[in-house]
Write a protein that holds these residues in place. Structure first.
Motif, PDB file in Angstrom:
ATOM      1  N   LEU A 140       0.819  -1.211   0.000  1.00  0.00           N
ATOM      2  CA  LEU A 140       0.000   0.000   0.000  1.00  0.00           C
ATOM      3  C   LEU A 140       0.851   1.260   0.000  1.00  0.00           C
ATOM      4  CD1 LEU A 140      -3.024  -0.892   2.315  1.00  0.00           C
ATOM      5  CD2 LEU A 140      -2.878  -0.942  -0.180  1.00  0.00           C
ATOM      6  N   TYR A 141       2.022   1.200   0.609  1.00  0.00           N
ATOM      7  CA  TYR A 141       2.938   2.340   0.565  1.00  0.00           C
ATOM      8  C   TYR A 141       3.357   2.623  -0.880  1.00  0.00           C
ATOM      9  CZ  TYR A 141       7.164   5.115   1.156  1.00  0.00           C
ATOM     10  OH  TYR A 141       8.108   6.090   1.056  1.00  0.00           O
ATOM     11  N   LEU A 142       3.719   1.572  -1.609  1.00  0.00           N
ATOM     12  CA  LEU A 142       4.109   1.756  -3.006  1.00  0.00           C
ATOM     13  C   LEU A 142       2.945   2.255  -3.851  1.00  0.00           C
ATOM     14  CD1 LEU A 142       6.383  -1.391  -3.518  1.00  0.00           C
ATOM     15  CD2 LEU A 142       7.092   1.008  -3.278  1.00  0.00           C
ATOM     16  N   LEU A 143       1.729   1.773  -3.562  1.00  0.00           N
ATOM     17  CA  LEU A 143       0.548   2.254  -4.275  1.00  0.00           C
ATOM     18  C   LEU A 143       0.324   3.743  -4.006  1.00  0.00           C
ATOM     19  CD1 LEU A 143      -1.904   1.616  -6.068  1.00  0.00           C
ATOM     20  CD2 LEU A 143      -3.126   0.959  -3.966  1.00  0.00           C
ATOM     21  N   ALA A 144       0.458   4.154  -2.751  1.00  0.00           N
ATOM     22  CA  ALA A 144       0.289   5.572  -2.399  1.00  0.00           C
ATOM     23  C   ALA A 144       1.364   6.433  -3.070  1.00  0.00           C
ATOM     24  CB  ALA A 144       0.326   5.749  -0.881  1.00  0.00           C
ATOM     25  N   ILE A 145       2.595   5.954  -3.116  1.00  0.00           N
ATOM     26  CA  ILE A 145       3.674   6.682  -3.793  1.00  0.00           C
ATOM     27  C   ILE A 145       3.371   6.799  -5.291  1.00  0.00           C
ATOM     28  CG2 ILE A 145       6.122   6.562  -4.459  1.00  0.00           C
ATOM     29  CD1 ILE A 145       5.662   7.542  -1.619  1.00  0.00           C
ATOM     30  N   HIS A 146       2.877   5.729  -5.885  1.00  0.00           N
ATOM     31  CA  HIS A 146       2.504   5.743  -7.304  1.00  0.00           C
ATOM     32  C   HIS A 146       1.433   6.801  -7.556  1.00  0.00           C
ATOM     33  CE1 HIS A 146       1.407   4.313 -11.283  1.00  0.00           C
ATOM     34  NE2 HIS A 146       0.160   4.166 -10.862  1.00  0.00           N
ATOM     35  N   TRP A 147       0.408   6.830  -6.720  1.00  0.00           N
ATOM     36  CA  TRP A 147      -0.657   7.823  -6.871  1.00  0.00           C
ATOM     37  C   TRP A 147      -0.104   9.239  -6.699  1.00  0.00           C
ATOM     38  CZ3 TRP A 147      -4.599   4.902  -3.378  1.00  0.00           C
ATOM     39  CH2 TRP A 147      -5.236   3.913  -4.133  1.00  0.00           C
ATOM     40  N   HIS A 148       0.794   9.421  -5.743  1.00  0.00           N
ATOM     41  CA  HIS A 148       1.368  10.740  -5.520  1.00  0.00           C
ATOM     42  C   HIS A 148       2.171  11.185  -6.741  1.00  0.00           C
ATOM     43  CE1 HIS A 148       3.111  14.191  -3.557  1.00  0.00           C
ATOM     44  NE2 HIS A 148       4.305  13.758  -3.920  1.00  0.00           N
ATOM     45  N   ARG A 149       2.939  10.282  -7.305  1.00  0.00           N
ATOM     46  CA  ARG A 149       3.731  10.634  -8.497  1.00  0.00           C
ATOM     47  C   ARG A 149       2.823  10.979  -9.673  1.00  0.00           C
ATOM     48  NH1 ARG A 149       9.336   7.292  -8.636  1.00  0.00           N
ATOM     49  NH2 ARG A 149       9.972   7.880  -6.540  1.00  0.00           N
ATOM     50  N   GLN A 150       1.718  10.236  -9.820  1.00  0.00           N
ATOM     51  CA  GLN A 150       0.758  10.565 -10.872  1.00  0.00           C
ATOM     52  C   GLN A 150       0.188  11.970 -10.652  1.00  0.00           C
ATOM     53  OE1 GLN A 150      -2.153   7.412 -10.763  1.00  0.00           O
ATOM     54  NE2 GLN A 150      -1.297   6.467 -12.607  1.00  0.00           N
ATOM     55  N   TRP A 151      -0.179  12.260  -9.413  1.00  0.00           N
ATOM     56  CA  TRP A 151      -0.740  13.566  -9.064  1.00  0.00           C
ATOM     57  C   TRP A 151       0.289  14.667  -9.337  1.00  0.00           C
ATOM     58  CZ3 TRP A 151       0.945  16.853  -5.100  1.00  0.00           C
ATOM     59  CH2 TRP A 151       0.126  17.955  -4.863  1.00  0.00           C
ATOM     60  N   ALA A 152       1.540  14.436  -8.928  1.00  0.00           N
ATOM     61  CA  ALA A 152       2.592  15.437  -9.127  1.00  0.00           C
ATOM     62  C   ALA A 152       2.868  15.644 -10.615  1.00  0.00           C
ATOM     63  CB  ALA A 152       3.866  15.013  -8.402  1.00  0.00           C
ATOM     64  N   ALA A 153       2.880  14.567 -11.386  1.00  0.00           N
ATOM     65  CA  ALA A 153       3.106  14.696 -12.829  1.00  0.00           C
ATOM     66  C   ALA A 153       1.957  15.468 -13.470  1.00  0.00           C
ATOM     67  CB  ALA A 153       3.249  13.316 -13.466  1.00  0.00           C
ATOM     68  N   GLY A 154       0.741  15.229 -13.022  1.00  0.00           N
ATOM     69  CA  GLY A 154      -0.413  15.967 -13.537  1.00  0.00           C
ATOM     70  C   GLY A 154      -0.340  17.440 -13.208  1.00  0.00           C
ATOM     71  N   ARG A 155       0.134  17.751 -12.007  1.00  0.00           N
ATOM     72  CA  ARG A 155       0.287  19.158 -11.608  1.00  0.00           C
ATOM     73  C   ARG A 155       1.362  19.844 -12.440  1.00  0.00           C
ATOM     74  NH1 ARG A 155      -2.241  21.769  -7.076  1.00  0.00           N
ATOM     75  NH2 ARG A 155      -0.328  22.918  -7.093  1.00  0.00           N
ATOM     76  N   ARG A 156       2.471  19.119 -12.687  1.00  0.00           N
ATOM     77  CA  ARG A 156       3.542  19.701 -13.495  1.00  0.00           C
ATOM     78  C   ARG A 156       3.068  19.928 -14.930  1.00  0.00           C
ATOM     79  NH1 ARG A 156       6.875  16.293 -10.394  1.00  0.00           N
ATOM     80  NH2 ARG A 156       6.728  14.648 -11.934  1.00  0.00           N
ATOM     81  N   ALA A 157       2.317  18.960 -15.451  1.00  0.00           N
ATOM     82  CA  ALA A 157       1.809  19.075 -16.820  1.00  0.00           C
ATOM     83  C   ALA A 157       0.809  20.234 -16.942  1.00  0.00           C
ATOM     84  CB  ALA A 157       1.162  17.776 -17.263  1.00  0.00           C
TER      85      ALA A 157
END
Length: 164
Positions: A140-157
């Motif tokens: 679940l930690y890795l899943l949460a990190i994955h979601w955070h990276r997706q969110w951060a990439a979306g914010r950067r985009a």
């Protein structure tokens, strides 16, 4: 009186005493009692139960079965989110997907398992809980990190700041 009823009554009385004493203890004392229970009493009970079991040749399967059960609950939770009409990219959906399969009350159920079922089932539950801990603390930690990276990439985009 029925044995299960006696055990239930004893646990309810102990909970009542704890609830009454809770108001009498200072916050620092209450923290010490919690520390004593979680760091000494519960691990000692589990360790004693593990020492009491016989026939450990097939117990390695219990963590794997629990890990499989966690994955099953994660997939059912994903299905529930979509059937409930919750936006899968929302914080509510992600929170539900992290909480539902985690079997969060694991340690708090151990005293009940010991009281009603005995030491051997407690040892089995403790061994099975290893799979749950691997799922929660790693999966679940890795899943949460994955979601955070997706969110951060979306914010950067989108031209926003990923750090907020």
């Amino acid at each position: 009186m029925n044995l299960a009823l006696q055990k239930t009554l004893a646990l309810v009385v102990l909970m009542g005493i704890g609830w009454l004493l809770r108001g009498k203890l200072k916050e620092q004392q209450l923290g010490g009692v919690k520390l004593l229970i979680l760091s000494v009493a519960l691990p000692a009970t589990i360790f004693a139960a593990l020492l009491a079991i016989d026939g450990v040749e097939n117990l390695w399967m219990l963590p794997l079965l629990m890990l499989g059960f966690n994955l099953f609950l994660l997939s059912v939770s994903r299905l529930y989110v979509s059937l409930a009409g919750i936006d899968p990219s929302s914080q509510e959906a992600r929170t539900l997907l992290l909480l539902a399969p985690s079997l969060a009350p694991g340690l708090s159920s151990f005293p009940y398992i010991l009281e009603y079922l005995g030491e051997t089932p407690l040892a089995w539950a403790a061994i099975a809980d290893i799979g749950n801990k691997v799922f929660v603390l790693i999966g679940l930690y890795l899943l949460a990190i994955h979601w955070h990276r997706q969110w951060a990439a979306g914010r950067r985009a989108a031209g926003g700041s990923a750090g907020t």
